[in-house]
Design a protein around this motif. Structure first.
Motif, PDB file in Angstrom:
ATOM      1  N   TYR A 206      45.407  51.872  50.511  1.00  0.00           N
ATOM      2  CA  TYR A 206      44.748  50.598  50.210  1.00  0.00           C
ATOM      3  C   TYR A 206      43.428  50.893  49.514  1.00  0.00           C
ATOM      4  O   TYR A 206      42.659  51.757  49.949  1.00  0.00           O
ATOM      5  N   SER A 207      43.155  50.190  48.435  1.00  0.00           N
ATOM      6  CA  SER A 207      41.895  50.330  47.697  1.00  0.00           C
ATOM      7  C   SER A 207      41.296  48.949  47.479  1.00  0.00           C
ATOM      8  O   SER A 207      42.023  47.983  47.234  1.00  0.00           O
ATOM      9  N   SER A 208      39.985  48.865  47.549  1.00  0.00           N
ATOM     10  CA  SER A 208      39.307  47.611  47.223  1.00  0.00           C
ATOM     11  C   SER A 208      38.068  47.933  46.398  1.00  0.00           C
ATOM     12  O   SER A 208      37.465  48.989  46.545  1.00  0.00           O
ATOM     13  N   TRP A 209      37.710  47.015  45.505  1.00  0.00           N
ATOM     14  CA  TRP A 209      36.561  47.178  44.625  1.00  0.00           C
ATOM     15  C   TRP A 209      36.101  45.812  44.175  1.00  0.00           C
ATOM     16  O   TRP A 209      36.746  44.808  44.430  1.00  0.00           O
ATOM     17  N   GLU A 210      34.970  45.789  43.484  1.00  0.00           N
ATOM     18  CA  GLU A 210      34.452  44.539  42.953  1.00  0.00           C
ATOM     19  C   GLU A 210      34.312  44.673  41.449  1.00  0.00           C
ATOM     20  O   GLU A 210      33.770  45.658  40.948  1.00  0.00           O
ATOM     21  N   ARG A 211      34.820  43.664  40.722  1.00  0.00           N
ATOM     22  CA  ARG A 211      34.728  43.653  39.263  1.00  0.00           C
ATOM     23  C   ARG A 211      34.299  42.259  38.835  1.00  0.00           C
ATOM     24  O   ARG A 211      34.921  41.272  39.209  1.00  0.00           O
TER      25      ARG A 211
ATOM     26  N   THR B 246      40.898  63.627  36.160  1.00  0.00           N
ATOM     27  CA  THR B 246      39.625  63.333  36.816  1.00  0.00           C
ATOM     28  C   THR B 246      38.541  64.178  36.167  1.00  0.00           C
ATOM     29  O   THR B 246      38.826  65.093  35.388  1.00  0.00           O
TER      30      THR B 246
ATOM     31  N   LYS C  99      35.983  40.232  44.251  1.00  0.00           N
ATOM     32  CA  LYS C  99      36.562  41.314  45.039  1.00  0.00           C
ATOM     33  C   LYS C  99      38.033  41.443  44.699  1.00  0.00           C
ATOM     34  O   LYS C  99      38.742  40.455  44.607  1.00  0.00           O
ATOM     35  N   ARG C 100      38.472  42.680  44.493  1.00  0.00           N
ATOM     36  CA  ARG C 100      39.865  42.971  44.183  1.00  0.00           C
ATOM     37  C   ARG C 100      40.368  44.042  45.136  1.00  0.00           C
ATOM     38  O   ARG C 100      39.586  44.832  45.659  1.00  0.00           O
ATOM     39  N   SER C 101      41.682  44.063  45.322  1.00  0.00           N
ATOM     40  CA  SER C 101      42.277  45.082  46.175  1.00  0.00           C
ATOM     41  C   SER C 101      43.712  45.326  45.740  1.00  0.00           C
ATOM     42  O   SER C 101      44.315  44.509  45.036  1.00  0.00           O
ATOM     43  N   LYS C 102      44.254  46.462  46.159  1.00  0.00           N
ATOM     44  CA  LYS C 102      45.651  46.762  45.880  1.00  0.00           C
ATOM     45  C   LYS C 102      46.152  47.788  46.883  1.00  0.00           C
ATOM     46  O   LYS C 102      45.374  48.522  47.495  1.00  0.00           O
TER      47      LYS C 102
END
Length: 154
Positions: free
Chosen positions: A83-88, A21, A92-95
């Motif tokens: 749980y993670s979500s984001w936009e690309r 990081t 919208k995507r998540s995993k």
């Protein structure tokens, strides 16, 4: 009260990827394939169906383990789900991934002579750089002593 614990055992699907990081904390990412056994409706035979699970480990132990993990190795993992979500690109995507607290090697580097090693440090409340993490002294508890029963909070 909520409980977020997961235990999985499977094979690494790829060589681990070690990165850091901006604050210098090591982050190790890898995938584990876990089989789900189900009966095939047409044949009646039992078949294995793989589930591919993303795993992430933080800190000094992530850096140390990156040298010993490789694709195909069998491992047992204990951790928690995140749980993670984001936009690309407008989508919208998540995993869901496992944040690894403990990892045990279930096979050695060569399968002909399996060896078992365990690496299970105490989980930390926050993911801090390795310099601030110190090993906790281990205490031996005699289960037959009288104070043991009195110290249980329930």
């Amino acid at each position: 009260m909520s409980i977020n614990r997961v235990v999985i055992s499977g094979n690494l699907t790829r060589d681990p990827e070690l990165r850091s990081t901006s604050g210098g904390t090591s982050v190790l990412s890898f995938g584990v394939a876990v089989n789900d056994r189900r009966r095939n409706q047409q044949t009646g035979e039992w078949e294995d169906y793989p589930n591919f699970i993303d795993c992430t480990m933080f800190g000094a132990r992530a850096e140390a383990l990156s040298r010993y993990l490789s694709k195909g190795q069998k491992v047992a993992i204990e951790g928690k789900l995140r749980y993670s979500s984001w936009e690309r690109d407008g989508q919208k995507r998540s995993k869901i991934e496992v944040i690894v607290d403990e990892l045990e090697f279930m096979s050695g580097r060569n399968e002909s002579a399996p060896q078992q090693r365990q690496y299970s440090p105490a989980p930390t409340a926050q993911y801090a750089p390795a310099a601030s993490q110190a090993p906790a002294p281990s205490a031996s508890i005699d289960a037959s002593s009288s104070f043991y029963d009195e110290d249980i909070p329930f």
